[in-house]
Motif scaffolding. Structure first.
Motif, mmCIF file in Angstrom:
data_model
loop_
_atom_site.group_PDB
_atom_site.id
_atom_site.type_symbol
_atom_site.label_atom_id
_atom_site.label_comp_id
_atom_site.label_asym_id
_atom_site.label_seq_id
_atom_site.Cartn_x
_atom_site.Cartn_y
_atom_site.Cartn_z
ATOM 1 N N ASN A 152 -1.433 9.166 127.266
ATOM 2 C CA ASN A 152 -1.221 8.462 128.533
ATOM 3 C C ASN A 152 0.193 8.757 129.009
ATOM 4 O O ASN A 152 1.135 8.785 128.207
ATOM 5 C CB ASN A 152 -1.399 6.956 128.353
ATOM 6 N N VAL A 153 0.359 8.952 130.319
ATOM 7 C CA VAL A 153 1.653 9.356 130.872
ATOM 8 C C VAL A 153 1.997 8.494 132.080
ATOM 9 O O VAL A 153 1.118 8.188 132.902
ATOM 10 C CB VAL A 153 1.613 10.841 131.302
ATOM 11 N N ARG A 154 3.275 8.117 132.188
ATOM 12 C CA ARG A 154 3.820 7.430 133.370
ATOM 13 C C ARG A 154 5.104 8.133 133.758
ATOM 14 O O ARG A 154 5.958 8.376 132.912
ATOM 15 C CB ARG A 154 4.193 5.985 133.058
ATOM 16 N N SER A 201 14.237 19.527 144.800
ATOM 17 C CA SER A 201 14.351 19.094 143.407
ATOM 18 C C SER A 201 13.640 17.763 143.172
ATOM 19 O O SER A 201 13.253 17.078 144.112
ATOM 20 C CB SER A 201 15.824 18.938 143.027
ATOM 21 N N PHE A 202 13.472 17.424 141.893
ATOM 22 C CA PHE A 202 13.005 16.089 141.524
ATOM 23 C C PHE A 202 13.522 15.728 140.145
ATOM 24 O O PHE A 202 13.856 16.596 139.341
ATOM 25 C CB PHE A 202 11.482 15.961 141.594
ATOM 26 N N THR A 203 13.606 14.445 139.895
ATOM 27 C CA THR A 203 13.966 13.901 138.589
ATOM 28 C C THR A 203 13.034 12.731 138.322
ATOM 29 O O THR A 203 13.131 11.700 138.981
ATOM 30 C CB THR A 203 15.423 13.416 138.551
ATOM 31 N N PHE A 204 12.120 12.917 137.382
ATOM 32 C CA PHE A 204 11.178 11.866 137.048
ATOM 33 C C PHE A 204 11.464 11.356 135.639
ATOM 34 O O PHE A 204 11.712 12.127 134.728
ATOM 35 C CB PHE A 204 9.738 12.364 137.112
ATOM 36 N N ARG A 205 11.428 10.056 135.486
ATOM 37 C CA ARG A 205 11.588 9.423 134.180
ATOM 38 C C ARG A 205 10.345 8.595 133.909
ATOM 39 O O ARG A 205 9.680 8.144 134.821
ATOM 40 C CB ARG A 205 12.820 8.535 134.169
ATOM 41 N N ALA A 220 10.430 9.686 128.202
ATOM 42 C CA ALA A 220 10.361 11.098 128.579
ATOM 43 C C ALA A 220 10.962 11.269 129.965
ATOM 44 O O ALA A 220 11.035 10.324 130.739
ATOM 45 C CB ALA A 220 8.908 11.571 128.589
ATOM 46 N N SER A 221 11.414 12.483 130.254
ATOM 47 C CA SER A 221 11.926 12.780 131.593
ATOM 48 C C SER A 221 11.688 14.247 131.901
ATOM 49 O O SER A 221 11.512 15.063 131.001
ATOM 50 C CB SER A 221 13.410 12.447 131.709
ATOM 51 N N ILE A 222 11.663 14.552 133.184
ATOM 52 C CA ILE A 222 11.538 15.932 133.635
ATOM 53 C C ILE A 222 12.384 16.096 134.892
ATOM 54 O O ILE A 222 12.330 15.274 135.796
ATOM 55 C CB ILE A 222 10.065 16.325 133.889
ATOM 56 N N THR A 223 13.193 17.133 134.890
ATOM 57 C CA THR A 223 14.059 17.451 136.020
ATOM 58 C C THR A 223 13.795 18.892 136.416
ATOM 59 O O THR A 223 13.696 19.756 135.551
ATOM 60 C CB THR A 223 15.544 17.274 135.643
#
Length: 83
Positions: free
Chosen positions: A36-38, A47-51, A65-68
């Motif tokens: 499961n992911v949020r 650009s984007f920065t998701f946490r 988790a994070s993705i930039t």
């Protein structure tokens, strides 16, 4: 939604607008393992920065988790690798 070469993801919850995005869903690998992911955070055209996090087993806490990412070109360069 966000997927990788190893994980195919579906996001039933997908809210995007006003420079912010929120995704909630499930990712599955080739062996059938599911996570499961949020994710949520700001984005622009460049650009984007998701946490957020990933939940390996139902009922357990989400692992942070994070993705930039940022755009490097209008088109993919020849020989570029997809992550």
């Amino acid at each position: 939604g966000l997927s990788t070469r190893r994980w195919q993801c579906t996001y039933p919850v997908r809210e995007v607008g006003g420079g912010n995005a929120r995704f909630e869903g499930v990712c599955q690998d080739r062996k059938g393992r599911r996570v499961n992911v949020r994710l949520n955070g700001p984005y622009t055209a460049e650009s984007f920065t998701f946490r957020g996090g990933a939940q390996v087993l139902r009922g357990t806490p989400y692992i942070p988790a994070s993705i930039t990412a940022r755009r490097i070109a209008a088109q993919c360069p020849a020989g570029a690798e997809y992550f």
